[in-house]
Enzyme design. Structure first.
Site, mmCIF file in Angstrom:
data_model
loop_
_atom_site.group_PDB
_atom_site.id
_atom_site.type_symbol
_atom_site.label_atom_id
_atom_site.label_comp_id
_atom_site.label_asym_id
_atom_site.label_seq_id
_atom_site.Cartn_x
_atom_site.Cartn_y
_atom_site.Cartn_z
ATOM 1 N N GLU A 265 27.764 11.170 -12.603
ATOM 2 C CA GLU A 265 29.017 10.459 -12.303
ATOM 3 C C GLU A 265 30.151 11.066 -13.117
ATOM 4 O O GLU A 265 30.080 11.124 -14.354
ATOM 5 C CB GLU A 265 28.901 8.972 -12.631
ATOM 6 C CG GLU A 265 30.173 8.206 -12.284
ATOM 7 C CD GLU A 265 30.302 6.885 -13.016
ATOM 8 O OE1 GLU A 265 31.236 6.127 -12.704
ATOM 9 O OE2 GLU A 265 29.490 6.614 -13.919
ATOM 10 N N ALA A 270 40.882 16.208 -15.984
ATOM 11 C CA ALA A 270 42.331 16.416 -16.139
ATOM 12 C C ALA A 270 42.597 17.781 -16.756
ATOM 13 O O ALA A 270 41.770 18.326 -17.502
ATOM 14 C CB ALA A 270 42.944 15.314 -17.004
ATOM 15 N N ILE A 271 43.770 18.329 -16.433
ATOM 16 C CA ILE A 271 44.271 19.581 -16.994
ATOM 17 C C ILE A 271 45.638 19.296 -17.601
ATOM 18 O O ILE A 271 46.420 18.513 -17.047
ATOM 19 C CB ILE A 271 44.399 20.679 -15.919
ATOM 20 C CG1 ILE A 271 43.062 20.893 -15.205
ATOM 21 C CG2 ILE A 271 44.885 21.987 -16.544
ATOM 22 C CD1 ILE A 271 41.983 21.516 -16.025
ATOM 23 N N GLY A 279 45.023 27.280 -10.772
ATOM 24 C CA GLY A 279 43.640 27.519 -10.420
ATOM 25 C C GLY A 279 42.629 27.054 -11.445
ATOM 26 O O GLY A 279 41.418 27.187 -11.233
ATOM 27 N N ASN A 307 45.728 9.138 -6.029
ATOM 28 C CA ASN A 307 46.317 10.424 -6.416
ATOM 29 C C ASN A 307 45.276 11.525 -6.538
ATOM 30 O O ASN A 307 45.592 12.706 -6.399
ATOM 31 C CB ASN A 307 47.062 10.272 -7.749
ATOM 32 C CG ASN A 307 48.248 9.329 -7.649
ATOM 33 O OD1 ASN A 307 48.903 9.258 -6.606
ATOM 34 N ND2 ASN A 307 48.514 8.596 -8.711
ATOM 35 N N ALA A 308 44.027 11.141 -6.808
ATOM 36 C CA ALA A 308 42.986 12.143 -7.035
ATOM 37 C C ALA A 308 42.193 12.484 -5.790
ATOM 38 O O ALA A 308 41.504 13.505 -5.763
ATOM 39 C CB ALA A 308 42.033 11.648 -8.130
#
Length: 539
Positions: A265, A270-271, A279, A307-308
């Site tokens: 799971e 996040a970045i 990328g 949003n994801a």
């Protein structure tokens, strides 16, 4: 990405992943006395280890050698105690369910912790630059076409590689090559991080927690901290090398593996905002999938907010859940206002080299097309300066496919069963009768004389002279130059401008070239636009 500030849906669900009951406690062959003793040892062990580690850290300041010896004794004792407890579990359970669970857990716990190397040096050595042309390797070479359509006399066939062209023309290939180069050079690296109590991993987990808290502002900070530092969770950290030659966390994916149920799971992904749209997110997910395969997971699940959802769709996740409900219900957290998504992992797919798989599919498709179409057949070019133009229906390629432009309907001679193409559905041809061509040529000559006599035409009467005008880079920027002298030469040939549209296209190209090189506010551009407006009133 992930669950952004969602509320718990059911109060009877587990409040955290630590609340999920362990299967080891459900083995009936272990006595109650042994269970109490094992539970007491499990509670006391972390406290003892923390005290010893704390004392070791104090000793390190005073006597580094003694601190190192004591630290080694602590961890060797920890390993020995784990081996003894495992041996007891095997003997008490007699090779039953406990043995299977411990064996499965041991496989994913012993997986690679450091940087995962899936980099092809050949890809890393490809040329750099926007104009660089290169071809990437294919994951497989498809078999050649069994019965390709042969070329007629005077024509030749292209290879599959020539038909596909350079792979550098595709944006997704460029991003993939850039990421491979960065990994190969060590500019970025990916590492599996767990809360094993070591200073290095704790610092990395702290950096991951800060990224998640900043990029997922709707998530409660204590909740993020609890899951990131939970010993049953692990994270795939994206690290970037700094100017000081050390690494800092710029993103990651936190997830919990369930080895017995063979799924994981994803809790957070996040970045850092200053590293997005480059990328890294796709590469991070690819590393996560490859590591999940290494620890014998078949499926990844996640609860994505609105949003994801688009991101996870691009990464191969679907809203259709194929994993049986009894395998995951009660193990993963349940939220309101989110979408449960699933990604099935395929053992034969290398997610870090997806472009090579796409190229193999393209090559297989091209080989199949060779049996069905003339796409691989190339005819010799036509030298229009020698022939002074030819009728469209005499073009060799049109004859080869059996297209008769003189008839109202057209039938492909290679496929007689195909329905005829109505003339209304095909491009119309210019009236090639001598009278019509003479009338058009006379009209265009009149228009050309009027354009050349216009007060704004002087910069365009001759081809651009780089040395005379100082525009030394003109032909580096303008790949298809056009001027009024060239148009006059084509008009005088008597066969080039067989329609007004071709004449208009050449003049518009001349104006567009002027705007591209000089800019929209240059006075030469103003002259070109003035000439274009005058021309459109005369044509």
């Amino acid at each position: 990405m992930g669950k952004a500030g969602q509320k718990r849906k059911h109060s009877n669900e587990f409040s955290s992943q630590d609340d999920v009951p362990d299967a080891d406690n459900s083995v009936p062959s272990v006595s109650v006395k042994d269970e109490d003793k094992a539970a007491k040892d499990a509670q006391n062990r972390p406290n003892k280890e923390r005290k010893l580690e704390h004392s070791a850290s104090i000793m390190k300041m005073k006597d580094p050698i003694k601190a190192k010896e004591q630290s080694e004794n602590v961890f060797s004792g920890k390993k020995n105690s784990e081996k003894k407890s495992d041996a007891g579990a095997y003997s008490s359970a007699g090779g039953t369910k406990v043995e299977k669970i411990n064996a499965t857990a041991g496989k994913w716990k012993s997986a690679i912790d450091e940087m995962i190397h899936h980099v092809d040096p050949a890809v890393a050595m490809l040329p750099d630059g926007e104009d660089a042309e290169y071809r990437i390797p294919s994951s497989a070479i498809p078999p050649p076409a069994k019965n390709p359509i042969p070329p007629p006399p005077g024509a030749y066939t292209q290879s599959t590689d020539e038909m596909l062209g350079p792979d550098s023309q595709h944006a997704y290939v460029q991003r993939w090559v850039r990421m491979v180069k960065e990994e190969y050079s060590g500019s970025v690296k990916f590492k599996v991080v767990r809360n094993d109590g070591t200073r290095e991993n704790l610092m990395l987990l702290l950096g991951l927690k800060n990224v998640f808290v900043k990029q997922l502002p709707n998530m409660p900070k204590p909740y993020v901290t609890r899951l990131v530092f939970d010993r049953k969770h692990e994270s795939m950290a994206l690290l970037k090398r700094t100017e000081r030659n050390d690494y800092t966390v710029m993103g990651g994916c936190c997830y919990r593996p369930f080895p017995e149920q063979r799924f994981g799971e994803i809790a957070f992904l996040a970045i850092s905002h200053n590293e997005q749209v480059r990328g890294y997110g796709t590469r991070l997910m690819a590393h996560t999938k490859e590591h999940a395969k290494e620890i014998r997971l078949d499926v990844l699940l996640t609860c994505a907010d609105n949003n994801a959802v688009p991101y996870f769709k691009k990464q191969g996740f679907s809203k259709r859940i194929t994993l049986p409900k009894e395998n995951w219900q009660g193990y993963i957290k349940d939220y309101e206002g989110v979408t449960l998504m699933e990604c099935k992992l395929h053992t034969k797919v290398n997610y870090l080299n997806i472009p090579t798989f796409i190229k193999a599919q393209k090559m297989a498709l091209m080989e199949k097309l060779k049996e069905m179409s003339h796409s691989h057949i190339v005819f010799q070019g036509i030298d229009v300066t020698k022939t002074r133009g030819i009728p469209v229906e005499d073009i060799p390629g049109i004859k080869a496919i059996g297209l008769d432009l003189k008839k109202n309907d057209s039938v492909n001679s290679n496929n007689p069963g195909q329905k005829p193409i109505p003339r209304s559905s095909r491009p119309t041809l210019a009236d090639r009768s001598p009278e019509a061509q003479r009338a058009l040529n006379k009209h265009l000559h009149t228009v050309m004389q009027q354009i050349k006599q216009h007060s704004a035409a002087w910069p365009f009467l001759e081809p651009v002279d780089p040395s005379g005008t100082g525009a030394y880079d003109y032909y580096d920027i303008i790949k298809n130059p056009m001027d009024l002298r060239t148009m006059q030469s084509r008009l005088d040939s008597g066969w080039f401008y067989i329609t007004k549209e071709i004449f208009i296209a050449d003049l518009k190209r001349m104006v567009e070239n002027c705007i591209m090189y000089n800019g929209k506010t240059h006075y030469i551009t103003e002259l070109a636009q003035s000439l274009e407006r005058y021309f459109l009133t005369k044509i």
